[in-house]
Design an enzyme around this catalytic site. Structure first.
Site, PDB file in Angstrom:
ATOM      1  N   GLU A 292      -9.458 -59.655  51.616  1.00 57.54           N
ATOM      2  CA  GLU A 292      -8.133 -60.249  51.405  1.00 57.54           C
ATOM      3  C   GLU A 292      -8.219 -61.768  51.242  1.00 57.54           C
ATOM      4  OE1 GLU A 292      -5.919 -58.318  50.578  1.00 57.54           O
ATOM      5  OE2 GLU A 292      -6.807 -56.475  51.339  1.00 57.54           O
TER       6      GLU A 292
ATOM      7  N   HIS B 288      -9.260 -62.587  47.783  1.00 50.54           N
ATOM      8  CA  HIS B 288      -8.200 -62.403  46.781  1.00 50.54           C
ATOM      9  C   HIS B 288      -7.532 -63.735  46.411  1.00 50.54           C
ATOM     10  CE1 HIS B 288      -7.847 -58.408  45.356  1.00 50.54           C
ATOM     11  NE2 HIS B 288      -7.583 -57.848  46.528  1.00 50.54           N
TER      12      HIS B 288
ATOM     13  N   ASP C 206     -14.094 -57.417  46.618  1.00 51.09           N
ATOM     14  CA  ASP C 206     -15.054 -56.574  47.337  1.00 51.09           C
ATOM     15  C   ASP C 206     -16.382 -57.298  47.537  1.00 51.09           C
ATOM     16  OD1 ASP C 206     -13.370 -54.421  47.648  1.00 51.09           O
ATOM     17  OD2 ASP C 206     -14.144 -53.296  45.946  1.00 51.09           O
TER      18      ASP C 206
END
Length: 728
Positions: free
Chosen positions: A561, A564, A627
């Site tokens: 996250e 991101h 990822d």
């Protein structure tokens, strides 16, 4: 993330577009699979003692025999296929067995009555009423189809396919029809709604873009397949079940499909939306008609739509126009299409969802079509389906029950510590990057430091004061009619979204996702990460777990996250959540070169047993970057923790041949153990922004030098790339 899904029949397509427009990026758990049977402690001790180089007495000193460690050892032992060399195929090594998918135990939360002697809050009573109306299949059968047929005739001027040649087109009005369906949260052909302004994260703007297709993605329409055949059969079977006049059904089905197919020619794929984001135009309500230049009066449409929420627009209100050429091309197509076809298509789009609300024989028609998409005949139990629906509609009410019964408060504090460790790890990755210029690097580090986190649930859910929940769900009053209850929810959601336009943006507020969701999120417009209570459980996290398991599980999610904020989309937003240029051109160019390596790499991934299904690296690039970066950030954070906490983590019984670092990677891979049918895999590749679970394991590990070191892999082995793609 931009993804399309229907939960029950609550329309969530608008939320999908909101996710894309404000760059809220969920982790999306394709498969969280593990076994919960427990191997007796003594058996595990014997297993441990028989391992290479192990002594029986070591079991008393170096092995973790807590209940959690026994469970963890069990699910990993059941998962690993030791006949596979991890350096050759780490996914197959880590995921050798078919494992059951874990989920929050939510069924009993709503089906059982309150055991509290005090009066239950009204919002929980209403949630139980909604749940009971959903599981009462006898009542659904008794009610039949009268309610839906009445709604169609009285509110929407009929569905021509049911009326044959008797349908009268003289009253047809496209704007009125779309507006009436908009009141039930249905965005058909065009999508409108209130979302955070990308250029000014402290304000809300109107979003306008393309709505979903019946088959979700353009590629489904390009060739005749079993899916397109099943789609037309779905329309035909539904209509034939609802009418005795079948005289025009065949012609109407053909025309509905052909119109849908023609729209699909102009529909942007997810990959195109990512690549062409710069084509979005921000303007005013008064000026948008000049930009769109169509015969359809979008200004009038917006004014009237927002009036349903008691919101009066003015010409200076901000509107963000997405997929502009879609508006122009489809509006021109509509101009050449007959009222009957338009009415049929728009009502079909509504009815394909309504089928799930009707008696079992009609639900079976929809289920038959969905089996073609999924490639499996398995159906969810009704109780599970209804629990999911209530959680979607009244998630924060359900969460009040969940956190009290299941959530461990220690998870919050430990998660906070892990977030800070992984944040610092990612800062170190940024600081050591050789391709970023100093100006961009300093701003990037500042952005990481400013990321706000929400963990578990909003504080008010832990309070005995239920005022906020009572106010939030004041309109959620239900009766015994399932279909009427769903319509009420859809109307509430429509009004709430329109009213959002005039409300202040609360940047510190908990996201709209309920704490019971097993997922995690990044919102670029708020520069915020959210970890609901639902994900803070095995195999992602447990307060009693060795840290190598927690960092391989929830730690990787945290890193994912955070990353991101620096993927192809998130990197365009500054620390305050505004989509403005804040990197130098030179750094952007080098970033694009590195992300292209990821794109090309993932494009070459194909489902191992079916080589014709290949991944879409353009579409999944954001999640793939996250990822890769997330795995590294979490691994380095674990390494730092281990240096400062030597000899604290004990080994797992039956798995002492594996080092702590190896078990970090094994638990990471275990999260993505999933079996999919060919149809389901194809559907995810076609419509999803996340790679298949297999690729979410092999991609990041094959790009990571530390994985090679941990397992002793040689460059060029199946799971060790010679040319490694590194963005972060």
């Amino acid at each position: 993330m931009g993804y399309t899904m229907r939960i029950g029949t609550i329309e969530v397509k608008m939320d999908d577009q909101q996710v894309r427009s404000c760059s809220k990026r969920p982790f999306i758990l394709v498969g969280i699979l593990f076994s919960v049977s427990i191997i007796p402690t003594i058996v595990l001790a014997i297993l441990y003692a028989n391992e290479k180089n192990a002594k029986p007495t070591d079991a008393l000193n170096d092995i973790c025999l807590s209940p959690y460690c026994i469970k963890a050892a069990n699910y990993l032992i059941d998962s690993i296929d030791q006949s596979v060399e991890p350096c050759e195929d780490f996914y197959q090594f880590s995921c050798g067995s078919w494992l059951k998918n874990t989920k929050i135990p939510n069924d009993d939360l709503l089906s059982t009555a309150s055991t509290n002697n005090t009066t239950e809050p009204q919002f929980l009573t209403n949630a139980r009423t909604l749940y009971r109306s959903c599981i009462d299949e006898m009542k659904i059968e008794t009610d039949g189809v009268d309610a839906i047929l009445s709604l169609i005739d009285k509110n929407f001027d009929g569905w021509p396919i049911l009326q044959g040649s008797s349908w009268n087109s003289s009253a047809f009005n496209l704007t009125n029809l779309l507006l009436k369906l908009q009141q039930y949260s249905y965005n058909i052909i065009y999508l409108i709604g209130s979302f955070t302004d990308e250029k000014n994260s402290s304000a809300t703007s109107i979003y306008m873009g393309q709505a979903s297709l019946g088959l979700l993605q353009r590629q489904y329409y390009e060739n005749e397949t079993n899916i397109t055949i099943a789609y037309r059969q779905f329309i035909s079977n539904l209509a034939r079940t609802l009418t005795n006049d079948t005289s025009m059904i065949d012609q109407d089905v053909k025309e509905i499909f052909d119109f849908d197919k023609n729209i699909s020619k102009y529909h942007w794929t997810v990959a195109e939306q990512r690549a062409r984001n710069n084509e979005t135009v921000q303007t005013t309500v008064g000026n948008m008609s000049r930009i769109l230049n169509t015969t359809f009066d979008f200004k009038n449409y917006l004014y009237r739509a927002y009036q349903f929420g008691n919101v009066t627009l003015n010409d200076m209100d901000t509107v963000s126009l997405h997929e502009i050429d879609f508006f122009k091309q489809v509006s021109a197509l509509i101009d050449k299409t007959s009222p009957r076809i338009l009415q049929n298509y728009i009502l079909w789009y509504f009815m394909m969802d309504q089928a799930a609300l009707m008696p079992k024989n009609i639900r079976a028609i929809k289920e038959k079509f969905e089996r073609t998409i999924r490639g499996t005949s398995a159906e969810q139990p009704r109780t599970t389906e209804c629990s999911s629906l209530v959680n979607t509609a009244m998630g924060f009410a359900v969460s009040k029950l969940y956190i009290k019964k299941y959530f461990d408060e220690n998870a919050r504090n430990e998660s906070l510590e892990m977030i800070e460790n992984i944040r610092n790890s990612f800062i170190n990755i940024l600081d050591k990057s050789t391709w970023m210029d100093n100006t961009s690097k300093v701003k990037a580090i500042e952005k990481v430091k400013e990321i706000e986190q929400h963990i578990g649930y909003p504080d008010y859910l832990g309070s005995e004061n239920n005022t906020k929940l009572e106010n939030d769900y004041a309109a959620y009053v239900f009766d015994t009619s399932y279909i009427h209850n769903i319509w009420k929810i859809q109307v509430i959601l429509s009004i709430e979204n329109f009213q959002l336009f005039r409300k202040p943006v609360l940047r510190k507020q908990w996201e709209t996702v309920p704490p019971t969701i097993i997922n995690a999120f990044y919102d670029a417009s708020k520069n915020q990460i959210v970890f609901p209570a639902g994900i803070l459980q095995m195999p992602f996290f447990d307060k009693n777990a060795p840290k190598y398991l927690n960092y391989g599980g929830i730690g990787m999610v945290i890193g994912h996250e955070i990353t991101h904020g620096f993927d192809d989309n998130g990197r365009q937003f500054d620390k305050d959540g505004n989509r403005i240029p804040w990197w130098t051109g030179e750094t952007i160019e080098k970033f694009n070169n590195r992300k292209q390596c990821i794109i090309d790499q993932y494009k070459n991934f194909s489902v191992s047993q079916h080589l014709f299904i290949q991944s879409n690296g353009d579409q999944t690039q954001g999640e793939d970057i996250a990822d890769n970066g997330g795995l590294k950030a979490s691994f380095y954070a674990y390494q730092n923790w281990a240096k400062n906490n030597a000899n604290i983590d004990k080994k797992l019984p039956g798995l002492t041949n594996y080092s702590a670092e190896q078990l970090f990677f094994i638990n990471f891979a275990h999260v993505w153990c999933v079996k999919m049918t060919d149809s389901a895999a194809f559907n995810q590749i076609l419509t999803g922004v996340h790679s298949l679970g297999e690729f979410r394991v092999t991609g990041p590990t094959s790009n990571f030098d530390e994985f090679d070191r941990a397992f002793g892999c040689k460059s060029g082995q199946g799971n060790s790339r010679v040319k490694k793609c590194v963005v972060w």
